[in-house]
Design a protein around this motif. Structure first.
Motif, short mmCIF file in Angstrom:
data_model
loop_
_atom_site.label_atom_id
_atom_site.label_comp_id
_atom_site.label_asym_id
_atom_site.label_seq_id
_atom_site.Cartn_x
_atom_site.Cartn_y
_atom_site.Cartn_z
N LEU A 82 -22.73 -9.36 -27.76
CA LEU A 82 -21.27 -9.48 -27.70
C LEU A 82 -20.83 -10.16 -26.40
O LEU A 82 -19.88 -10.96 -26.40
N LEU A 83 -21.51 -9.84 -25.30
CA LEU A 83 -21.18 -10.48 -24.03
C LEU A 83 -21.41 -11.98 -24.11
O LEU A 83 -20.58 -12.78 -23.67
N LEU A 84 -22.54 -12.38 -24.69
CA LEU A 84 -22.83 -13.80 -24.82
C LEU A 84 -21.85 -14.49 -25.77
O LEU A 84 -21.47 -15.65 -25.55
N LEU A 85 -21.44 -13.78 -26.84
CA LEU A 85 -20.45 -14.36 -27.75
C LEU A 85 -19.13 -14.61 -27.02
O LEU A 85 -18.45 -15.62 -27.28
N LEU A 86 -18.74 -13.73 -26.12
CA LEU A 86 -17.52 -13.94 -25.34
C LEU A 86 -17.64 -15.18 -24.46
O LEU A 86 -16.65 -15.87 -24.19
N ILE A 87 -18.88 -15.46 -24.03
CA ILE A 87 -19.09 -16.63 -23.16
C ILE A 87 -19.08 -17.92 -23.98
O ILE A 87 -18.40 -18.89 -23.62
N VAL A 88 -19.81 -17.93 -25.12
CA VAL A 88 -19.93 -19.18 -25.89
C VAL A 88 -18.75 -19.43 -26.81
O VAL A 88 -18.45 -20.57 -27.16
#
Length: 292
Positions: free
Chosen positions: A46-52
């Protein structure tokens, strides 16, 4: 970057994963394999999805969930069952069969030839891992061994299919999709099959943060980047470095002794990794000559 640089960077992932056994046994509450697997995957995804800020589209929804199941949901659950039920050495030795499975699957799905040197490298690596981590007191719990084998097969399928299905996105986005999908698949299983976690201590929090951010998000970004640039049968043998690092950490952090056999095992593991890369370089050279 050169091929050598790609290999060295990709090798950082299994070196980081070598800390899993120490972190699991020393920092995490015992008896929660699916919960640990879910907390390793979902928050980082989820953290990476917020970034990408990019979701899958079309066929990549199904592929992301299948790869998430193979590389995270099922594999991580089997990994932690194996880690909880077996000494780290036995678990690592069982999982060391993965590169040989990758060689076979790469032949089936990608059409890569099975090369004798690559098979020799895989067998050498298994022997090196056995020398490195097996001890006379190593217990062979049947369920733990079965979980280790199942996890190795799952990760092998995930490795080959991740290479076979080259996505139209960056390794960072590809990692975000798989981590999130794998974590989502585990949520209902955790709710039904495992009790709630006890109140977490500082050590528990540190363990989860390390496994999720460093051993999960960062390591898998590096791993999938390597798979996008290198052959699956070249990347998979780098996994032999994981038990090597686990043994070094056991010596450095837990005060475990290193025997002559274990030091010999380290040398054999490094030789097997070198042989596996030589096999791929020979294949690349043969293909280059054939296209002239």
């Amino acid at each position: 970057m050169s091929r050598t640089s790609d290999i060295l960077l990709t090798a950082l992932a299994p070196l980081v994963w070598g800390s899993t056994y120490v972190v699991t046994t020393e920092l995490l509450p015992a008896g929660y394999p699916m919960t640990v697997a879910m907390l390793r995957a979902l928050p980082a995804g989820l953290l990476l999805l917020l970034i990408v800020r990019q979701l899958p589209s079309g066929i990549w929804w199904g592929r992301s969930f299948l790869l998430g199941a193979l590389n995270f949901s099922f594999f991580q659950t089997m990994l932690f069952i194996s880690a909880y039920r077996l000494p780290g050495g036995v678990a690592a030795t069982v999982g060391a069969i993965q590169p040989l499975i990758v060689i076979l699957l790469a032949r089936v799905f990608i059409g890569n030839p099975i090369r004798a040197l690559a098979v020799i490298a895989g067998l050498t690596g298994m022997a090196g891992v056995a020398l490195l981590v097996l001890t006379p007191r190593a217990a062979l719990d049947p369920l733990g061994v079965a979980a280790g084998l199942a996890g190795a097969v799952s990760m092998a399928f995930g490795t080959v299919l991740s290479r076979h299905w080259q996505p139209p996105v960056s390794p960072l986005t590809y990692t975000a999709w798989q981590l999130t999908a794998g974590g989502i698949l585990l949520v209902p299983l955790v709710y039904v099959m495992e009790p709630a976690l006890p109140a977490l201590t500082l050590n528990n929090w540190l363990g989860f943060i390390w496994l999720g951010l460093v051993g999960g998000a960062l390591a898998y970004i590096v791993w999938f980047r390597g798979l996008s640039r290198l052959e699956a049968s070249a990347v998979a043998p780098l996994g032999f470095l994981s038990p090597l690092m686990a043994t070094i950490l056991g010596w450095a952090i837990l005060g475990q002794n290193l025997s002559t056999l274990q030091i010999s095992g380290m040398a054999v593991v490094l030789i097997s990794v070198w042989l596996s890369q030589m096999a791929q370089m020979r294949r690349a050279g043969t293909e280059a000559v054939a296209t002239r």
